[in-house]
Write an enzyme that holds these catalytic residues in place. Structure first.
Site, PDB file in Angstrom:
ATOM      1  N   PHE A  39      -8.422  16.893   8.698  1.00 54.10           N
ATOM      2  CA  PHE A  39      -9.734  16.945   9.345  1.00 54.10           C
ATOM      3  C   PHE A  39     -10.287  18.350   9.463  1.00 54.10           C
ATOM      4  O   PHE A  39     -11.498  18.540   9.585  1.00 54.10           O
ATOM      5  CB  PHE A  39      -9.659  16.312  10.742  1.00 54.10           C
ATOM      6  CG  PHE A  39      -9.015  17.198  11.785  1.00 54.10           C
ATOM      7  CD1 PHE A  39      -9.760  18.135  12.485  1.00 54.10           C
ATOM      8  CD2 PHE A  39      -7.659  17.100  12.061  1.00 54.10           C
ATOM      9  CE1 PHE A  39      -9.174  18.969  13.438  1.00 54.10           C
ATOM     10  CE2 PHE A  39      -7.060  17.914  13.007  1.00 54.10           C
ATOM     11  CZ  PHE A  39      -7.820  18.857  13.703  1.00 54.10           C
ATOM     12  N   GLU A  76      -9.939  10.398   8.361  1.00 50.48           N
ATOM     13  CA  GLU A  76     -10.850   9.408   8.920  1.00 50.48           C
ATOM     14  C   GLU A  76     -11.622   9.969  10.117  1.00 50.48           C
ATOM     15  O   GLU A  76     -12.548   9.321  10.627  1.00 50.48           O
ATOM     16  CB  GLU A  76     -10.093   8.142   9.319  1.00 50.48           C
ATOM     17  CG  GLU A  76      -9.011   8.313  10.355  1.00 50.48           C
ATOM     18  CD  GLU A  76      -7.657   8.671   9.774  1.00 50.48           C
ATOM     19  OE1 GLU A  76      -6.643   8.351  10.416  1.00 50.48           O
ATOM     20  OE2 GLU A  76      -7.603   9.286   8.685  1.00 50.48           O
ATOM     21  N   SER A  97       0.160  17.932   8.820  1.00 44.92           N
ATOM     22  CA  SER A  97       1.300  18.370   9.637  1.00 44.92           C
ATOM     23  C   SER A  97       2.586  18.339   8.817  1.00 44.92           C
ATOM     24  O   SER A  97       2.694  17.629   7.816  1.00 44.92           O
ATOM     25  CB  SER A  97       1.447  17.470  10.860  1.00 44.92           C
ATOM     26  OG  SER A  97       1.840  16.163  10.474  1.00 44.92           O
ATOM     27  N   CYS A 130      -5.059  25.999   9.764  1.00 44.82           N
ATOM     28  CA  CYS A 130      -3.650  26.227   9.431  1.00 44.82           C
ATOM     29  C   CYS A 130      -3.372  27.706   9.199  1.00 44.82           C
ATOM     30  O   CYS A 130      -2.224  28.126   9.213  1.00 44.82           O
ATOM     31  CB  CYS A 130      -3.246  25.408   8.206  1.00 44.82           C
ATOM     32  SG  CYS A 130      -4.125  25.860   6.699  1.00 44.82           S
TER      33      CYS A 130
END
Length: 500
Positions: A149, A176, A226, A281
């Site tokens: 996302f 989503e 992740s 990230c």
């Protein structure tokens, strides 16, 4: 209520699963749309459309594929404001940051515009008596990307830009949480001249992910998310014979030596730790000042800097950052702040319970600052992924070097210093995949490559640049001999051939 459909075979496709996921406006907390969640049959439909498009697209010469990428780049630039607003409305990041998200993706598209020389292969004339050897890079077939996302524009373009340019056809499974921008990018790719089926978008959850991982006609998968899920994607994809690159979590450190330009350090840390509400990230959530004097000065100045930060709605041009993506993520970030207090760290600035006047239901988290964090604390070991900066004090260069080197994640690290020898030594020795020297967010340019080490990446090949070309292609090597005449024959040989 607006429904967000799949994009399959060059057109909007209404799924039949009956399953949906809410898409929020993070600035207000309201549900603004719902996105369909695909069944395995719907994923298969996308794969079959991609397979049907593959032969024609892969046989299109590289120059013509590059022209499509040029036109796609032009269309994205022409629609930048619309695309940024669409991104911000579902993610929550401010408009300027959304434009940066899209622009960093376009930099890989620019690399893909120059794809012809990257796939030209190698040739050796006269490798043996009358023998020539040459290699060619060929596309894999139908390939897929599963994206997070936090960068709904950049990361999809990092993946499909190179994959499509080298001749593959692509299935994109975006998050989503903010799915509208990826659909719009697929529409623009079609408008740019890519045939129907070259770029497909399938929305979904674990059902769709598993369908991609196990589908026999999907040959390669790129993933960002992740670390636990990255490991799962890598293991399951590899078990099903697929080429997989899976990028995971991060806990990037910023090492501050005593000679660093502290004015620049404070500004760099503010943007790197709190920009995009820390949902990057490559954010810099851990700072390691070397020496007590350095640490005390940094703490004092960061407190003052944090007090100047403005949190606002995504459309607020004066805001430094906006809300996090969902209420669940807000609760998760605040839960990690709770954990830091429980761990025994000193909470210097508390961002919990932040409320924006007029938008009290939005998913806002104020900037937080911890001091006296230690390497044994759970809040240090794990990725928080929010606007939280942790100060871990080090007494020496070697102690500072050891912290990112020993951490379970190894995505990025930065060192701030005016000492070239110290920076050079640090860059060579630190056990991390990407290093910044006075650069807080060391994301490489598009013609280099992106990838971390340890639990930040699973698989042997990085994203974009020539590493991306290698990942999305396979090498075929041809050894050819053309006899001088039809009467020239060699005796039968039962030993391994050599070029002697």
């Amino acid at each position: 209520m607006r429904d967000i459909n799949h994009f399959i075979g060059g057109q909007s496709f209404v799924g039949a699963s009956g399953r949906f996921s809410d898409v929020f406006n993070p600035s207000t907390g309201e549900v603004q749309a719902r996105v369909q969640l695909a069944t395995p049959d719907e994923l298969d439909r996308a794969v079959q459309n991609a397979q049907a498009a593959f032969d024609g697209w892969s046989s299109t010469n590289p120059q013509r594929r590059a022209r499509v990428m040029f036109e796609f780049k032009r269309l994205v630039e022409a629609n930048m404001q619309e695309l940024a607003e669409l991104l911000s409305s579902e993610h929550g990041k401010v408009i300027a940051d959304s434009k940066g998200d899209i622009q960093r993706g376009l930099e890989v598209i620019e690399f893909a515009c120059g794809i012809p020389p990257a796939v030209k292969g190698e040739y050796t004339w006269g490798a043996g008596p009358g023998i020539d050897v040459y290699s060619m890079r060929q596309p894999l077939g139908v390939v897929a990307g599963i994206t997070p996302f936090n960068f709904p524009g950049m990361i999809p373009m990092w993946m499909f830009g190179v994959a499509i340019a080298v001749g593959n056809t692509f299935i994109l499974k975006p998050s989503e949480r903010d799915p509208s921008l990826p659909v719009r990018l697929a529409e623009l790719m079609l408008e740019a001249g890519a045939p129907e089926g070259v770029l497909n978008v399938v929305h979904g959850d674990k059902t769709a992910v598993d369908a991609i991982l196990t589908h026999p006609q999907v040959h390669a998968i790129s993933f960002v998310g992740s670390s636990d899920i990255a490991n799962y994607v890598y293991q399951v994809g590899a078990q099903h014979g697929k080429r997989v690159q899976a990028m995971g979590g991060a806990k990037n450190h910023g090492i501050i030596l005593p000679d660093a330009d502290m004015d620049q350090v404070v500004k760099d840390l503010s943007g790197a730790a709190f920009g995009s509400a820390g949902e990057r990230c490559m954010a810099l959530p851990v700072v390691v000042p070397v020496g007590q004097k350095t640490a005390d000065e940094l703490r004092e100045r960061m407190v003052a800097e944090i007090q100047s930060l403005r949190v606002g709605v995504s459309t607020d041009a004066g805001a430094h950052y906006g809300p996090v993506v969902t209420a669940a993520h807000k609760a998760r970030v605040e839960g990690w702040i709770d954990q830091g207090v429980k761990d025994g760290a000193e909470l210097v600035v508390d961002g919990r319970g932040f409320s924006l006047q007029g938008h009290e239901n939005g998913f806002y988290v104020g900037p937080s600052l911890f001091d006296h964090v230690t390497a044994d604390m759970e809040s240090y070991k794990e990725e928080i992924f929010g606007p939280v900066l942790q100060i871990v004090r080090a007494n020496s260069f070697e102690e500072a070097l050891a912290l990112p080197s020993k951490h379970q994640y190894g995505n990025g690290v930065a060192i701030f210093t005016q000492n070239g020898r110290a920076a050079r030594d640090f860059a060579a020795r630190v056990n991390v995949g990407m290093v910044g020297i006075n650069v807080p967010i060391p994301v490489p340019v598009a013609y280099h490559t992106f990838g971390g080490w340890k639990r930040s990446a699973f698989g042997d090949t990085n994203q974009h640049g020539m590493e991306g070309v290698k990942f999305w292609t396979k090498v075929k090597t041809v050894t050819a001999r053309w006899p001088d005449s039809e009467l020239e024959h060699a005796d039968s040989s039962f030993v391994i051939p050599t070029m002697a």
